[in-house]
Design a protein around this motif. Structure first.
Motif, PDB file in Angstrom:
ATOM      1  N   LEU A   1     -11.516   0.629 -42.173  1.00  0.00           N
ATOM      2  CA  LEU A   1     -12.959   0.417 -42.250  1.00  0.00           C
ATOM      3  C   LEU A   1     -13.686   1.104 -41.091  1.00  0.00           C
ATOM      4  O   LEU A   1     -14.732   1.735 -41.274  1.00  0.00           O
ATOM      5  CB  LEU A   1     -13.211  -1.095 -42.217  1.00  0.00           C
ATOM      6  CG  LEU A   1     -14.624  -1.590 -42.475  1.00  0.00           C
ATOM      7  CD1 LEU A   1     -15.189  -1.023 -43.763  1.00  0.00           C
ATOM      8  CD2 LEU A   1     -14.639  -3.106 -42.505  1.00  0.00           C
ATOM      9  N   LEU A   2     -13.096   1.014 -39.901  1.00  0.00           N
ATOM     10  CA  LEU A   2     -13.694   1.654 -38.722  1.00  0.00           C
ATOM     11  C   LEU A   2     -13.703   3.180 -38.902  1.00  0.00           C
ATOM     12  O   LEU A   2     -14.684   3.861 -38.570  1.00  0.00           O
ATOM     13  CB  LEU A   2     -12.909   1.273 -37.461  1.00  0.00           C
ATOM     14  CG  LEU A   2     -13.529   1.732 -36.148  1.00  0.00           C
ATOM     15  CD1 LEU A   2     -14.758   0.899 -35.793  1.00  0.00           C
ATOM     16  CD2 LEU A   2     -12.515   1.625 -34.990  1.00  0.00           C
ATOM     17  N   ILE A   3     -12.608   3.691 -39.443  1.00  0.00           N
ATOM     18  CA  ILE A   3     -12.507   5.144 -39.665  1.00  0.00           C
ATOM     19  C   ILE A   3     -13.584   5.599 -40.643  1.00  0.00           C
ATOM     20  O   ILE A   3     -14.321   6.556 -40.396  1.00  0.00           O
ATOM     21  CB  ILE A   3     -11.090   5.518 -40.168  1.00  0.00           C
ATOM     22  CG1 ILE A   3     -10.050   5.211 -39.079  1.00  0.00           C
ATOM     23  CG2 ILE A   3     -11.019   6.976 -40.621  1.00  0.00           C
ATOM     24  CD1 ILE A   3      -8.602   5.276 -39.523  1.00  0.00           C
ATOM     25  N   GLU A   4     -13.697   4.860 -41.766  1.00  0.00           N
ATOM     26  CA  GLU A   4     -14.693   5.221 -42.779  1.00  0.00           C
ATOM     27  C   GLU A   4     -16.125   5.110 -42.223  1.00  0.00           C
ATOM     28  O   GLU A   4     -16.980   5.956 -42.492  1.00  0.00           O
ATOM     29  CB  GLU A   4     -14.496   4.331 -44.017  1.00  0.00           C
ATOM     30  CG  GLU A   4     -15.558   4.471 -45.104  1.00  0.00           C
ATOM     31  CD  GLU A   4     -15.842   5.916 -45.542  1.00  0.00           C
ATOM     32  OE1 GLU A   4     -15.000   6.801 -45.342  1.00  0.00           O
ATOM     33  OE2 GLU A   4     -16.970   6.157 -46.056  1.00  0.00           O
ATOM     34  N   HIS A   5     -16.340   4.082 -41.442  1.00  0.00           N
ATOM     35  CA  HIS A   5     -17.667   3.870 -40.833  1.00  0.00           C
ATOM     36  C   HIS A   5     -18.081   5.102 -40.018  1.00  0.00           C
ATOM     37  O   HIS A   5     -19.180   5.638 -40.193  1.00  0.00           O
ATOM     38  CB  HIS A   5     -17.571   2.639 -39.921  1.00  0.00           C
ATOM     39  CG  HIS A   5     -18.845   2.235 -39.272  1.00  0.00           C
ATOM     40  ND1 HIS A   5     -19.809   1.487 -39.917  1.00  0.00           N
ATOM     41  CD2 HIS A   5     -19.334   2.474 -38.027  1.00  0.00           C
ATOM     42  CE1 HIS A   5     -20.818   1.273 -39.094  1.00  0.00           C
ATOM     43  NE2 HIS A   5     -20.563   1.865 -37.941  1.00  0.00           N
ATOM     44  N   HIS A   6     -17.193   5.582 -39.157  1.00  0.00           N
ATOM     45  CA  HIS A   6     -17.563   6.708 -38.293  1.00  0.00           C
ATOM     46  C   HIS A   6     -17.538   8.035 -39.051  1.00  0.00           C
ATOM     47  O   HIS A   6     -18.324   8.938 -38.735  1.00  0.00           O
ATOM     48  CB  HIS A   6     -16.689   6.719 -37.038  1.00  0.00           C
ATOM     49  CG  HIS A   6     -17.088   5.610 -36.097  1.00  0.00           C
ATOM     50  ND1 HIS A   6     -18.206   5.687 -35.300  1.00  0.00           N
ATOM     51  CD2 HIS A   6     -16.558   4.371 -35.882  1.00  0.00           C
ATOM     52  CE1 HIS A   6     -18.346   4.556 -34.616  1.00  0.00           C
ATOM     53  NE2 HIS A   6     -17.353   3.744 -34.950  1.00  0.00           N
ATOM     54  N   ARG A   7     -16.663   8.137 -40.053  1.00  0.00           N
ATOM     55  CA  ARG A   7     -16.697   9.356 -40.879  1.00  0.00           C
ATOM     56  C   ARG A   7     -18.069   9.476 -41.555  1.00  0.00           C
ATOM     57  O   ARG A   7     -18.686  10.535 -41.577  1.00  0.00           O
ATOM     58  CB  ARG A   7     -15.579   9.309 -41.935  1.00  0.00           C
ATOM     59  CG  ARG A   7     -15.466  10.600 -42.748  1.00  0.00           C
ATOM     60  CD  ARG A   7     -14.938  10.408 -44.146  1.00  0.00           C
ATOM     61  NE  ARG A   7     -15.774   9.547 -44.951  1.00  0.00           N
ATOM     62  CZ  ARG A   7     -16.928   9.905 -45.513  1.00  0.00           C
ATOM     63  NH1 ARG A   7     -17.384  11.133 -45.364  1.00  0.00           N
ATOM     64  NH2 ARG A   7     -17.626   9.043 -46.231  1.00  0.00           N
ATOM     65  N   ALA A   8     -18.542   8.326 -42.073  1.00  0.00           N
ATOM     66  CA  ALA A   8     -19.839   8.337 -42.775  1.00  0.00           C
ATOM     67  C   ALA A   8     -20.980   8.721 -41.821  1.00  0.00           C
ATOM     68  O   ALA A   8     -21.905   9.438 -42.211  1.00  0.00           O
ATOM     69  CB  ALA A   8     -20.105   6.971 -43.400  1.00  0.00           C
ATOM     70  N   VAL A   9     -20.911   8.255 -40.582  1.00  0.00           N
ATOM     71  CA  VAL A   9     -21.955   8.609 -39.604  1.00  0.00           C
ATOM     72  C   VAL A   9     -21.935  10.128 -39.362  1.00  0.00           C
ATOM     73  O   VAL A   9     -22.982  10.784 -39.341  1.00  0.00           O
ATOM     74  CB  VAL A   9     -21.763   7.835 -38.275  1.00  0.00           C
ATOM     75  CG1 VAL A   9     -22.705   8.349 -37.199  1.00  0.00           C
ATOM     76  CG2 VAL A   9     -21.970   6.326 -38.491  1.00  0.00           C
ATOM     77  N   ALA A  10     -20.734  10.682 -39.210  1.00  0.00           N
ATOM     78  CA  ALA A  10     -20.629  12.138 -38.987  1.00  0.00           C
ATOM     79  C   ALA A  10     -21.109  12.897 -40.224  1.00  0.00           C
ATOM     80  O   ALA A  10     -21.850  13.886 -40.103  1.00  0.00           O
ATOM     81  CB  ALA A  10     -19.192  12.512 -38.640  1.00  0.00           C
ATOM     82  N   ALA A  11     -20.729  12.422 -41.402  1.00  0.00           N
ATOM     83  CA  ALA A  11     -21.159  13.096 -42.639  1.00  0.00           C
ATOM     84  C   ALA A  11     -22.675  13.037 -42.777  1.00  0.00           C
ATOM     85  O   ALA A  11     -23.277  13.889 -43.422  1.00  0.00           O
ATOM     86  CB  ALA A  11     -20.491  12.447 -43.857  1.00  0.00           C
ATOM     87  N   GLY A  12     -23.285  12.044 -42.164  1.00  0.00           N
ATOM     88  CA  GLY A  12     -24.740  11.870 -42.258  1.00  0.00           C
ATOM     89  C   GLY A  12     -25.516  12.759 -41.297  1.00  0.00           C
ATOM     90  O   GLY A  12     -26.744  12.647 -41.202  1.00  0.00           O
ATOM     91  N   GLY A  13     -24.822  13.615 -40.550  1.00  0.00           N
ATOM     92  CA  GLY A  13     -25.529  14.612 -39.732  1.00  0.00           C
ATOM     93  C   GLY A  13     -25.571  14.329 -38.242  1.00  0.00           C
ATOM     94  O   GLY A  13     -25.969  15.188 -37.467  1.00  0.00           O
ATOM     95  N   THR A  14     -25.184  13.120 -37.825  1.00  0.00           N
ATOM     96  CA  THR A  14     -25.189  12.797 -36.393  1.00  0.00           C
ATOM     97  C   THR A  14     -24.209  13.727 -35.679  1.00  0.00           C
ATOM     98  O   THR A  14     -23.098  13.951 -36.171  1.00  0.00           O
ATOM     99  CB  THR A  14     -24.768  11.321 -36.206  1.00  0.00           C
ATOM    100  OG1 THR A  14     -25.700  10.526 -36.928  1.00  0.00           O
ATOM    101  CG2 THR A  14     -24.767  10.915 -34.760  1.00  0.00           C
ATOM    102  N   ALA A  15     -24.605  14.239 -34.517  1.00  0.00           N
ATOM    103  CA  ALA A  15     -23.746  15.213 -33.831  1.00  0.00           C
ATOM    104  C   ALA A  15     -22.486  14.558 -33.271  1.00  0.00           C
ATOM    105  O   ALA A  15     -21.396  15.109 -33.351  1.00  0.00           O
ATOM    106  CB  ALA A  15     -24.521  15.878 -32.701  1.00  0.00           C
ATOM    107  N   MET A  16     -22.659  13.388 -32.673  1.00  0.00           N
ATOM    108  CA  MET A  16     -21.495  12.696 -32.097  1.00  0.00           C
ATOM    109  C   MET A  16     -21.641  11.208 -32.379  1.00  0.00           C
ATOM    110  O   MET A  16     -22.714  10.635 -32.194  1.00  0.00           O
ATOM    111  CB  MET A  16     -21.387  12.950 -30.593  1.00  0.00           C
ATOM    112  CG  MET A  16     -20.183  12.252 -29.962  1.00  0.00           C
ATOM    113  SD  MET A  16     -19.621  13.072 -28.457  1.00  0.00           S
ATOM    114  CE  MET A  16     -20.856  12.551 -27.288  1.00  0.00           C
ATOM    115  N   THR A  17     -20.554  10.604 -32.822  1.00  0.00           N
ATOM    116  CA  THR A  17     -20.564   9.167 -33.081  1.00  0.00           C
ATOM    117  C   THR A  17     -19.744   8.470 -31.996  1.00  0.00           C
ATOM    118  O   THR A  17     -18.715   8.989 -31.563  1.00  0.00           O
ATOM    119  CB  THR A  17     -20.050   8.857 -34.503  1.00  0.00           C
ATOM    120  OG1 THR A  17     -20.166   7.447 -34.734  1.00  0.00           O
ATOM    121  CG2 THR A  17     -18.599   9.284 -34.723  1.00  0.00           C
TER     122      THR A  17
END
Ligand SMILES: Cc1cc2nc3c(=O)[nH]c(=O)nc-3n(C[C@H](O)[C@H](O)[C@H](O)COP(=O)(O)O)c2cc1C
Length: 414
Positions: A44-60
């Motif tokens: 879940l943690l992995i998916e959460h941060h993958r989604a943030v990166a996929a959403g355009g944020t430069a660094m999560t």
């Protein structure tokens, strides 16, 4: 607004922190995810941060990873160790595949620890009563201090081994390093207490040790307080001196924030105080009861404004040469522009990205000008009982399952 006009804005251009180039100026702030059952890195943690990166944020930023098992506040916090490196590597790989970078926030909670949850005696600068836990910490010896300095350096080395592109040392929010900086919690009479010079000694040694361990190019960010928000705590004039010391010790960027988790936990967020949701999420009957009846007396509500930390953060910006990352109430393209025009090289964003992990892409494409996060702070309440999510998300309620079999990532919707 015309698409091209939005894309040319500085916030969407690459920027550098030490040896790391980020694709834009937007970093997801460390926001406790509540997704680390048994202190490990879950799917879940992995998916959460993958989604943030996929959403355009430069660094999560993977939030609050303790530097040792004893450094945790709660039982469901991750602590850095060899055994979790393969899962952390999956996380950083997933973020990198989406074109993003990954940072991890390294911390020690000090006297904010719950012995009932972690099994460890809380430690702190001095024997100061903690109303949240109804406990007194053990004042740290010089050997304890040296051990924690080493723990920070080791945790940073492991973070790099796991593929993280940066680390963020947590020296704010009333956690251990902040407890040493603050005269409210630091009553020591040795070389670690008294004058500001002495109170800075331990946090400065942590930054120095991490820099020495990581070499000159690795990005080391430091999150720090500009005010504790309590009588007898640190204020902006002290913070300016602290900022310069962190810079001198090797910090690559500073993230000025505020608030003391055991006293003013909502100062760093501002907005609504979700007492009922807090009580509902708490697993302890006693704390539920305490929160429902005394929560309003224990926690102060702070008025929310967009860019609520900018005025003080400008004083830090003027004092140092390294990038200063503005955090707090950045919710729109206009806020990004204001921050960049004021001279901040980067921003960190918490709730607007929890509300919508794609918000950065939408801002960049001109599809959206402002987040509709209303700072109800119910995301803060739920993270104590399980995975963080936006309670008022228009996509509907999150079905979540945390049980003896662990967190089921397939039930998670951002
Ligand atoms: C759900 C939630 C969890 C948070 N957890 C952390 C944390 O673990 N470490 C930290 O430094 N700040 C934490 N914060 C504070 C954020 O990093 C940030 O400083 C604050 O929310 C202000 O930014 P925002 O207005 O963009 O949300 C948390 C905030 C939220 C909303």
């Amino acid at each position: 607004m015309a698409k091209a006009a939005v894309e040319t804005r500085k916030a969407f251009t690459p920027g550098k922190i030490a040896g790391l180039t980020l694709r834009n100026r937007i970093i997801r702030a460390g926001c406790f995810e509540g997704m680390c059952e048994n202190g490990s890195c879950s799917d879940l943690l992995i998916e959460h941060h993958r989604a943030v990166a996929a959403g355009g944020t430069a660094m999560t930023t993977v939030s609050y990873c303790s530097v040792s098992e004893a450094a945790r506040a709660y039982g469901h916090e991750m602590w850095m160790r060899k055994e979790i490196l393969p899962d952390l590597r999956r996380l950083t790989d997933a973020v990198h595949k989406e074109g993003g970078a990954a940072s991890v926030q390294l911390g020690h909670c000090g006297y904010f620890a719950s012995k009932a949850d972690t099994g460890f005696q809380p430690v702190g600068a001095s024997r100061k009563f903690n109303l949240f836990r109804i406990s007194f910490p053990k004042p740290m010896s010089e050997a304890d201090i040296n051990q924690v300095i080493q723990d920070f350096a080791n945790a940073a080395l492991l973070a790099r081994e796991a593929g993280f592109d940066a680390v963020e040392i947590h020296s704010g929010h009333g956690y251990l390093l902040s407890q040493f900086l603050s005269p409210y919690t630091n009553k020591r009479t040795d070389i670690y207490g008294g004058s500001l010079e002495n109170r800075m000694r331990f946090p400065a040694a942590v930054v120095k040790a991490v820099r020495e361990a990581m070499g000159p190019e690795f990005p080391i960010m430091v999150k720090m307080n500009m005010t504790d928000g309590i009588k007898g705590g640190i204020e902006i004039d002290d913070a300016v001196v602290i900022a310069k010391r962190f810079e001198a010790m090797g910090a690559s960027a500073l993230v000025p924030s505020c608030g003391f988790t055991s006293k003013t936990p909502f100062m760093m967020m501002r907005g609504n105080l979700p007492i009922i949701e807090f009580a509902a999420a708490d697993k302890s009957f006693m704390r539920k009861f305490g929160l429902l009846f005394f929560g309003r007396f224990m926690c102060q509500e702070f008025h929310y404004d967009d860019l609520f930390l900018m005025q003080d953060a400008l004083k830090i910006l003027k004092a140092v040469k390294i990038p200063v990352v503005l955090v707090g109430g950045i919710c729109s393209v206009k806020d990004l522009e204001t921050a960049m025009n004021a001279g901040f090289e980067f921003v960190e964003i918490g709730r607007a990205i929890i509300k919508d992990p794609d918000v950065v892409n939408k801002w960049q494409k001109g599809e959206l000008m402002a987040s509709d996060c209303d700072h109800c702070n119910r995301c803060v309440a739920v993270m104590n009982g399980g995975p963080v999510y936006c309670v008022c998300n228009t996509k509907g309620p999150l079905k979540r399952r945390i049980g003896s079999k662990g967190i089921d990532a397939s039930t998670y919707r951002a």
